[in-house]
Design a protein around this motif. Structure first.
Motif, PDB file in Angstrom:
ATOM      1  N   VAL A   1       2.819   3.771  14.361  1.00 48.55           N
ATOM      2  CA  VAL A   1       1.706   3.749  15.335  1.00 48.55           C
ATOM      3  C   VAL A   1       0.411   3.342  14.632  1.00 48.55           C
ATOM      4  O   VAL A   1      -0.347   2.500  15.129  1.00 48.55           O
ATOM      5  N   LEU A   2       0.169   3.896  13.457  1.00 49.90           N
ATOM      6  CA  LEU A   2      -1.073   3.593  12.728  1.00 49.90           C
ATOM      7  C   LEU A   2      -1.125   2.123  12.314  1.00 49.90           C
ATOM      8  O   LEU A   2      -2.182   1.487  12.377  1.00 49.90           O
ATOM      9  N   ARG A   3       0.010   1.576  11.936  1.00 54.07           N
ATOM     10  CA  ARG A   3       0.072   0.154  11.572  1.00 54.07           C
ATOM     11  C   ARG A   3      -0.211  -0.723  12.801  1.00 54.07           C
ATOM     12  O   ARG A   3      -0.868  -1.755  12.707  1.00 54.07           O
ATOM     13  N   ILE A   4       0.294  -0.293  13.958  1.00 55.95           N
ATOM     14  CA  ILE A   4       0.024  -1.029  15.210  1.00 55.95           C
ATOM     15  C   ILE A   4      -1.469  -0.964  15.525  1.00 55.95           C
ATOM     16  O   ILE A   4      -2.091  -1.964  15.870  1.00 55.95           O
ATOM     17  N   TRP A   5      -2.053   0.223  15.367  1.00 54.11           N
ATOM     18  CA  TRP A   5      -3.484   0.399  15.659  1.00 54.11           C
ATOM     19  C   TRP A   5      -4.361  -0.422  14.714  1.00 54.11           C
ATOM     20  O   TRP A   5      -5.423  -0.903  15.110  1.00 54.11           O
ATOM     21  N   ASP A   6      -3.928  -0.567  13.444  1.00 56.40           N
ATOM     22  CA  ASP A   6      -4.687  -1.422  12.506  1.00 56.40           C
ATOM     23  C   ASP A   6      -4.937  -2.779  13.160  1.00 56.40           C
ATOM     24  O   ASP A   6      -6.061  -3.304  13.162  1.00 56.40           O
ATOM     25  N   CYS A   7      -3.866  -3.355  13.717  1.00 57.45           N
ATOM     26  CA  CYS A   7      -3.955  -4.690  14.330  1.00 57.45           C
ATOM     27  C   CYS A   7      -4.648  -4.647  15.688  1.00 57.45           C
ATOM     28  O   CYS A   7      -5.362  -5.582  16.056  1.00 57.45           O
ATOM     29  N   LEU A   8      -4.447  -3.560  16.414  1.00 57.69           N
ATOM     30  CA  LEU A   8      -5.057  -3.409  17.741  1.00 57.69           C
ATOM     31  C   LEU A   8      -6.589  -3.451  17.641  1.00 57.69           C
ATOM     32  O   LEU A   8      -7.256  -4.122  18.426  1.00 57.69           O
ATOM     33  N   PHE A   9      -7.142  -2.761  16.662  1.00 58.83           N
ATOM     34  CA  PHE A   9      -8.602  -2.742  16.492  1.00 58.83           C
ATOM     35  C   PHE A   9      -9.148  -4.111  16.102  1.00 58.83           C
ATOM     36  O   PHE A   9     -10.272  -4.451  16.429  1.00 58.83           O
ATOM     37  N   TYR A  10      -8.338  -4.890  15.390  1.00 55.09           N
ATOM     38  CA  TYR A  10      -8.807  -6.208  14.944  1.00 55.09           C
ATOM     39  C   TYR A  10      -8.508  -7.302  15.964  1.00 55.09           C
ATOM     40  O   TYR A  10      -9.354  -8.141  16.266  1.00 55.09           O
ATOM     41  N   GLU A  11      -7.286  -7.295  16.512  1.00 56.39           N
ATOM     42  CA  GLU A  11      -6.830  -8.425  17.339  1.00 56.39           C
ATOM     43  C   GLU A  11      -6.824  -8.150  18.833  1.00 56.39           C
ATOM     44  O   GLU A  11      -6.592  -9.050  19.633  1.00 56.39           O
ATOM     45  N   GLY A  12      -7.045  -6.895  19.213  1.00 58.73           N
ATOM     46  CA  GLY A  12      -7.122  -6.587  20.639  1.00 58.73           C
ATOM     47  C   GLY A  12      -5.793  -6.270  21.294  1.00 58.73           C
ATOM     48  O   GLY A  12      -4.759  -6.140  20.639  1.00 58.73           O
ATOM     49  N   SER A  13      -5.832  -6.182  22.631  1.00 55.54           N
ATOM     50  CA  SER A  13      -4.722  -5.620  23.404  1.00 55.54           C
ATOM     51  C   SER A  13      -3.437  -6.440  23.386  1.00 55.54           C
ATOM     52  O   SER A  13      -2.378  -5.940  23.744  1.00 55.54           O
TER      53      SER A  13
ATOM     54  N   GLU B   1      10.992   1.807   9.784  1.00 54.98           N
ATOM     55  CA  GLU B   1      10.656   0.872   8.701  1.00 54.98           C
ATOM     56  C   GLU B   1       9.436   0.059   9.134  1.00 54.98           C
ATOM     57  O   GLU B   1       9.544  -1.120   9.496  1.00 54.98           O
ATOM     58  N   CYS B   2       8.269   0.700   9.116  1.00 57.62           N
ATOM     59  CA  CYS B   2       7.076   0.119   9.742  1.00 57.62           C
ATOM     60  C   CYS B   2       6.652  -1.229   9.165  1.00 57.62           C
ATOM     61  O   CYS B   2       6.148  -2.088   9.882  1.00 57.62           O
ATOM     62  N   HIS B   3       6.879  -1.439   7.881  1.00 62.45           N
ATOM     63  CA  HIS B   3       6.423  -2.692   7.264  1.00 62.45           C
ATOM     64  C   HIS B   3       7.220  -3.885   7.807  1.00 62.45           C
ATOM     65  O   HIS B   3       6.643  -4.904   8.209  1.00 62.45           O
ATOM     66  N   THR B   4       8.540  -3.727   7.866  1.00 65.45           N
ATOM     67  CA  THR B   4       9.404  -4.781   8.418  1.00 65.45           C
ATOM     68  C   THR B   4       9.142  -4.939   9.912  1.00 65.45           C
ATOM     69  O   THR B   4       9.096  -6.057  10.435  1.00 65.45           O
ATOM     70  N   PHE B   5       8.966  -3.806  10.590  1.00 67.50           N
ATOM     71  CA  PHE B   5       8.715  -3.825  12.034  1.00 67.50           C
ATOM     72  C   PHE B   5       7.462  -4.647  12.351  1.00 67.50           C
ATOM     73  O   PHE B   5       7.451  -5.472  13.268  1.00 67.50           O
ATOM     74  N   MET B   6       6.410  -4.442  11.562  1.00 67.96           N
ATOM     75  CA  MET B   6       5.159  -5.166  11.810  1.00 67.96           C
ATOM     76  C   MET B   6       5.308  -6.666  11.544  1.00 67.96           C
ATOM     77  O   MET B   6       4.667  -7.487  12.194  1.00 67.96           O
ATOM     78  N   GLN B   7       6.151  -7.022  10.591  1.00 64.19           N
ATOM     79  CA  GLN B   7       6.411  -8.455  10.365  1.00 64.19           C
ATOM     80  C   GLN B   7       7.108  -9.042  11.593  1.00 64.19           C
ATOM     81  O   GLN B   7       6.804 -10.141  12.044  1.00 64.19           O
ATOM     82  N   LYS B   8       8.025  -8.254  12.154  1.00 66.42           N
ATOM     83  CA  LYS B   8       8.797  -8.697  13.325  1.00 66.42           C
ATOM     84  C   LYS B   8       7.910  -8.937  14.540  1.00 66.42           C
ATOM     85  O   LYS B   8       8.151  -9.870  15.299  1.00 66.42           O
ATOM     86  N   ILE B   9       6.903  -8.095  14.746  1.00 66.98           N
ATOM     87  CA  ILE B   9       6.108  -8.247  15.978  1.00 66.98           C
ATOM     88  C   ILE B   9       5.345  -9.579  15.996  1.00 66.98           C
ATOM     89  O   ILE B   9       4.950 -10.063  17.056  1.00 66.98           O
TER      90      ILE B   9
END
Length: 339
Positions: free
Chosen positions: A250-262, A304-312
């Motif tokens: 969730v925190l990794r998703i929020w990192d990007c949410l604050f920068y790149e938006g919804s 596996e948040c690091h791989t998951f974030m690459q996937k998104i």
């Protein structure tokens, strides 16, 4: 890893953010993941330290965007969220505003609604228990009351308590949590928490349209069984994946949410659906589909948040803000015409 029954057991059962791990928590696979992830975290921390060079400022750039996608180390997370979301600028431009909100007159109905939700907020987190010292319930109450009086059109809505709670756990600062909540609700998530929740309903429909384009077989299954998207994904949107996905993810998703938006929310949702397409398509009826959607948010793929974030950023393919805004327009009009 065996659960230990000595004095160290408690530390194993509570994660670094204060959340108690469930009875069936898989310690062994989490340990295996975390030992690998620790290497990534260490490498990223060195890169971030070089980037920041001890300064408390950063300029938006492609390099910063790339760094954020690879994860912000916890020690810099609050600062980076504050800067890239615009919350820092707002806080600096309005000195004393937060405290004036707390000292001003209160709306009794709003205060009552917030008080009712206090004990329901993270009952599995030791830092939010009444017995905790300091107890974060008091901080949470202040942030929500101040926000409700700052944004009277929204006031207070269930879901905001969880988001504010996460912000408090990361920033450890009441005023910063208030301004980050304002960035999310006021700017990043268009009209999610207003009484009519039109923005939230719109975005659920937008996801449905994106699934039609990118994972048509799942869209067809949903339609055939009459399952509305709101039934399976509303909490993904309202709680921004809190209590749906593991904390670190969730925190990794929020990192990007604050920068790149919804649009990040759509990337996450599409990745979960696309990755588990075959599993979802095994569903043969309405309750079955609902169960499958609960299942796809569990397991090693999301841990596996690091791989998951690459996937998104690869799985859903291209997803421009222009496409999303166009879909928002048509979905919003459709909802309004339905009354």
């Amino acid at each position: 890893m065996e659960r230990r029954e000595d004095g160290r057991d408690w530390a194993y059962r509570v994660d670094p953010y204060g959340f108690e791990r469930p009875e069936d928590f898989d310690y062994a696979s989490y340990e295996a993941f975390f030992s690998r992830y620790l290497v990534v975290l260490t490498r990223r921390a060195i890169k971030w330290s070089k980037l920041l060079k001890g300064k408390n400022s950063i300029q938006k750039s492609l390099k910063v965007k790339r760094y954020i996608r690879k994860g912000i180390p916890n020690e810099h997370r609050a600062l980076i969220w504050m800067i890239v979301s615009g919350a820092q600028t707002n806080m600096e431009q309005n000195p004393g505003y937060y405290h004036r909100l707390l000292e001003g007159e209160k709306n009794d109905k709003l205060v009552e609604a917030i008080k009712t939700d206090m004990n329901r907020t993270f009952p599995d987190n030791v830092k939010f228990r009444k017995t905790a010292d300091p107890c974060l319930q008091h901080t949470l109450y202040n942030v929500l009351v101040a926000y409700g009086h700052h944004n009277k059109a929204v006031g207070y809505c269930q879901g905001m308590n969880f988001i504010a709670g996460y912000l408090i756990l990361i920033t450890k600062n009441e005023e910063e949590s208030f301004w980050l909540l304002d960035a999310l609700i006021g700017r990043i998530l268009p009209d999610y928490y207003s009484p009519a929740m039109l923005g939230l309903k719109t975005d659920q429909e937008v996801l449905g349209e994106l699934v039609k384009m990118k994972v048509p077989a799942v869209a067809e299954l949903m339609e055939r069984h009459g399952v509305m998207w709101t039934l399976v994904v509303s909490r993904w949107f309202i709680c921004l994946f809190i209590d749906i996905l593991p904390v670190e993810t969730v925190l990794r998703i929020w990192d990007c949410l604050f920068y790149e938006g919804s649009k990040i929310i759509f990337r996450v949702a599409l990745t979960l659906i696309k990755q588990h397409q075959a599993f979802i398509l095994e569903a043969t009826n309405f309750p079955d589909i609902c169960d499958k959607f609960k299942e796809i948010t569990k397991g090693t793929f999301v841990t596996e948040c690091h791989t998951f974030m690459q996937k998104i950023f690869t799985d859903p393919g291209s997803l421009s803000m222009a496409t999303i805004n166009k879909l928002r327009e048509t979905c919003r009009e459709k909802l309004l015409s339905q009354g």
